[in-house]
Design a protein around this motif. Structure first.
Motif, PDB file in Angstrom:
ATOM      1  N   LEU A  67       0.834  -1.198   0.000  1.00  0.00           N
ATOM      2  CA  LEU A  67       0.000   0.000   0.000  1.00  0.00           C
ATOM      3  C   LEU A  67       0.872   1.254   0.000  1.00  0.00           C
ATOM      4  CD1 LEU A  67      -2.756  -0.994   2.579  1.00  0.00           C
ATOM      5  CD2 LEU A  67      -2.852  -1.104   0.099  1.00  0.00           C
ATOM      6  N   ALA A  68       0.428   2.266  -0.722  1.00  0.00           N
ATOM      7  CA  ALA A  68       1.155   3.532  -0.765  1.00  0.00           C
ATOM      8  C   ALA A  68       1.083   4.211   0.599  1.00  0.00           C
ATOM      9  CB  ALA A  68       0.543   4.433  -1.832  1.00  0.00           C
ATOM     10  N   ASP A  69       2.148   4.888   0.984  1.00  0.00           N
ATOM     11  CA  ASP A  69       2.173   5.586   2.266  1.00  0.00           C
ATOM     12  C   ASP A  69       1.299   6.824   2.182  1.00  0.00           C
ATOM     13  OD1 ASP A  69       2.690   6.600   4.748  1.00  0.00           O
ATOM     14  OD2 ASP A  69       4.796   7.041   4.371  1.00  0.00           O
ATOM     15  N   ARG A  70       0.253   6.869   2.974  1.00  0.00           N
ATOM     16  CA  ARG A  70      -0.669   8.006   3.013  1.00  0.00           C
ATOM     17  C   ARG A  70      -0.276   8.978   4.126  1.00  0.00           C
ATOM     18  NH1 ARG A  70      -5.614   6.307   0.620  1.00  0.00           N
ATOM     19  NH2 ARG A  70      -4.930   5.707  -1.440  1.00  0.00           N
ATOM     20  N   GLU A  71       0.806   8.689   4.810  1.00  0.00           N
ATOM     21  CA  GLU A  71       1.254   9.518   5.925  1.00  0.00           C
ATOM     22  C   GLU A  71       0.134   9.731   6.931  1.00  0.00           C
ATOM     23  OE1 GLU A  71       4.213  12.491   5.309  1.00  0.00           O
ATOM     24  OE2 GLU A  71       4.208  12.116   3.150  1.00  0.00           O
ATOM     25  N   ILE A  72      -0.393   8.603   7.412  1.00  0.00           N
ATOM     26  CA  ILE A  72      -1.509   8.590   8.357  1.00  0.00           C
ATOM     27  C   ILE A  72      -0.993   8.847   9.773  1.00  0.00           C
ATOM     28  CG2 ILE A  72      -3.310   7.148   9.374  1.00  0.00           C
ATOM     29  CD1 ILE A  72      -3.349   5.639   6.642  1.00  0.00           C
ATOM     30  N   THR A  73      -1.548   9.863  10.428  1.00  0.00           N
ATOM     31  CA  THR A  73      -1.269  10.085  11.840  1.00  0.00           C
ATOM     32  C   THR A  73      -1.825   8.876  12.589  1.00  0.00           C
ATOM     33  OG1 THR A  73      -1.322  12.476  11.642  1.00  0.00           O
ATOM     34  CG2 THR A  73      -1.791  11.566  13.823  1.00  0.00           C
ATOM     35  N   THR A  74      -1.041   8.356  13.531  1.00  0.00           N
ATOM     36  CA  THR A  74      -1.422   7.087  14.145  1.00  0.00           C
ATOM     37  C   THR A  74      -0.921   7.007  15.580  1.00  0.00           C
ATOM     38  OG1 THR A  74      -1.354   4.680  13.792  1.00  0.00           O
ATOM     39  CG2 THR A  74       0.653   5.882  13.317  1.00  0.00           C
ATOM     40  N   TYR A  75      -1.490   6.060  16.313  1.00  0.00           N
ATOM     41  CA  TYR A  75      -0.974   5.725  17.642  1.00  0.00           C
ATOM     42  C   TYR A  75      -0.184   4.440  17.473  1.00  0.00           C
ATOM     43  CZ  TYR A  75      -0.534   5.097  22.617  1.00  0.00           C
ATOM     44  OH  TYR A  75      -0.015   4.956  23.883  1.00  0.00           O
ATOM     45  N   GLU A  76       1.108   4.523  17.694  1.00  0.00           N
ATOM     46  CA  GLU A  76       1.991   3.372  17.493  1.00  0.00           C
ATOM     47  C   GLU A  76       2.055   2.515  18.751  1.00  0.00           C
ATOM     48  OE1 GLU A  76       6.092   3.164  15.307  1.00  0.00           O
ATOM     49  OE2 GLU A  76       6.394   3.905  17.344  1.00  0.00           O
ATOM     50  N   VAL A  77       1.770   1.262  18.576  1.00  0.00           N
ATOM     51  CA  VAL A  77       1.813   0.301  19.670  1.00  0.00           C
ATOM     52  C   VAL A  77       3.262  -0.132  19.894  1.00  0.00           C
ATOM     53  CG1 VAL A  77       1.005  -1.957  20.427  1.00  0.00           C
ATOM     54  CG2 VAL A  77      -0.448  -0.547  18.990  1.00  0.00           C
ATOM     55  N   ASN A  78       3.641  -0.274  21.163  1.00  0.00           N
ATOM     56  CA  ASN A  78       4.964  -0.806  21.476  1.00  0.00           C
ATOM     57  C   ASN A  78       4.852  -2.330  21.370  1.00  0.00           C
ATOM     58  OD1 ASN A  78       7.325  -1.768  22.635  1.00  0.00           O
ATOM     59  ND2 ASN A  78       7.400  -0.149  24.170  1.00  0.00           N
ATOM     60  N   THR A  79       5.075  -2.831  20.161  1.00  0.00           N
ATOM     61  CA  THR A  79       4.855  -4.249  19.865  1.00  0.00           C
ATOM     62  C   THR A  79       5.740  -5.160  20.714  1.00  0.00           C
ATOM     63  OG1 THR A  79       4.298  -3.591  17.619  1.00  0.00           O
ATOM     64  CG2 THR A  79       4.686  -5.924  17.990  1.00  0.00           C
ATOM     65  N   LYS A  80       6.998  -4.789  20.903  1.00  0.00           N
ATOM     66  CA  LYS A  80       7.904  -5.634  21.700  1.00  0.00           C
ATOM     67  C   LYS A  80       7.394  -5.768  23.132  1.00  0.00           C
ATOM     68  CE  LYS A  80      12.120  -4.885  19.092  1.00  0.00           C
ATOM     69  NZ  LYS A  80      13.497  -4.374  19.114  1.00  0.00           N
ATOM     70  N   ALA A  81       6.949  -4.666  23.712  1.00  0.00           N
ATOM     71  CA  ALA A  81       6.421  -4.713  25.081  1.00  0.00           C
ATOM     72  C   ALA A  81       5.136  -5.525  25.129  1.00  0.00           C
ATOM     73  CB  ALA A  81       6.181  -3.295  25.602  1.00  0.00           C
ATOM     74  N   MET A  82       4.285  -5.381  24.113  1.00  0.00           N
ATOM     75  CA  MET A  82       3.030  -6.121  24.079  1.00  0.00           C
ATOM     76  C   MET A  82       3.291  -7.627  23.977  1.00  0.00           C
ATOM     77  SD  MET A  82      -0.329  -5.404  21.720  1.00  0.00           S
ATOM     78  CE  MET A  82       0.560  -5.517  20.202  1.00  0.00           C
ATOM     79  N   VAL A  83       4.246  -8.019  23.158  1.00  0.00           N
ATOM     80  CA  VAL A  83       4.591  -9.437  23.016  1.00  0.00           C
ATOM     81  C   VAL A  83       5.143  -9.975  24.333  1.00  0.00           C
ATOM     82  CG1 VAL A  83       6.189 -11.034  21.885  1.00  0.00           C
ATOM     83  CG2 VAL A  83       4.930  -9.360  20.527  1.00  0.00           C
ATOM     84  N   LYS A  84       5.989  -9.196  24.988  1.00  0.00           N
ATOM     85  CA  LYS A  84       6.569  -9.634  26.262  1.00  0.00           C
ATOM     86  C   LYS A  84       5.481  -9.845  27.311  1.00  0.00           C
ATOM     87  CE  LYS A  84       9.874  -8.405  29.794  1.00  0.00           C
ATOM     88  NZ  LYS A  84      10.492  -7.340  30.524  1.00  0.00           N
ATOM     89  N   VAL A  85       4.568  -8.892  27.425  1.00  0.00           N
ATOM     90  CA  VAL A  85       3.468  -9.006  28.396  1.00  0.00           C
ATOM     91  C   VAL A  85       2.597 -10.223  28.080  1.00  0.00           C
ATOM     92  CG1 VAL A  85       1.321  -7.909  29.170  1.00  0.00           C
ATOM     93  CG2 VAL A  85       3.430  -6.576  29.048  1.00  0.00           C
ATOM     94  N   ALA A  86       2.276 -10.407  26.805  1.00  0.00           N
ATOM     95  CA  ALA A  86       1.430 -11.543  26.408  1.00  0.00           C
ATOM     96  C   ALA A  86       2.123 -12.872  26.705  1.00  0.00           C
ATOM     97  CB  ALA A  86       1.090 -11.446  24.923  1.00  0.00           C
ATOM     98  N   LEU A  87       3.398 -12.964  26.405  1.00  0.00           N
ATOM     99  CA  LEU A  87       4.142 -14.201  26.659  1.00  0.00           C
ATOM    100  C   LEU A  87       4.201 -14.509  28.152  1.00  0.00           C
ATOM    101  CD1 LEU A  87       5.756 -16.548  25.546  1.00  0.00           C
ATOM    102  CD2 LEU A  87       7.778 -15.094  25.575  1.00  0.00           C
TER     103      LEU A  87
END
Length: 120
Positions: A67-87
């Motif tokens: 997909l082309a970058d639309r430069e969408i303002t976003t809330y970025e999830v801390n994926t590494k922290a989320m994976v650690k908590v889930a594990l």
């Protein structure tokens, strides 16, 4: 009016199909950047300009590479922290099925791009 502004982005089968409300809000907050991307497409088809006419915010700061970058303002999830908590939660439940329940909060950050009209 608020019910009209809550739009489902997926049907019962999981296919994405966005129907715009009759009366537009100032902004939409989407459950993921893919939904924000598709919403921007739909808004553009109807003649709306993002962010001049309506702002769009996504969630997760991830778009599929094709997909082309639309430069969408976003809330970025801390994926590494989320994976650690889930594990850790899964391992606790394996050791003791009565543990590991409840809510955990994982921080993230706003990534300001070009899909939001900033007020001065």
């Amino acid at each position: 009016l608020l019910d009209e502004w809550l739009i489902e982005d997926r049907d019962e089968k999981g296919a994405m199909s966005i129907r715009l409300p009759e009366h537009m809000p100032e902004a939409f907050v989407c459950n993921c950047d893919l939904a924000a991307y598709m919403l921007i497409d739909k808004l553009n088809e109807r003649g709306y300009k993002v962010p001049e006419d309506v702002s769009v915010v996504g969630f997760n700061n991830y778009l599929y590479p094709e997909l082309a970058d639309r430069e969408i303002t976003t809330y970025e999830v801390n994926t590494k922290a989320m994976v650690k908590v889930a594990l850790e939660k899964v391992l606790k439940q394996i050791k003791n099925p009565k543990r590991g329940h409840g809510m955990d909060i994982v921080s993230g950050r706003m990534v300001i791009k070009k899909s939001v009209k900033l007020k001065k």
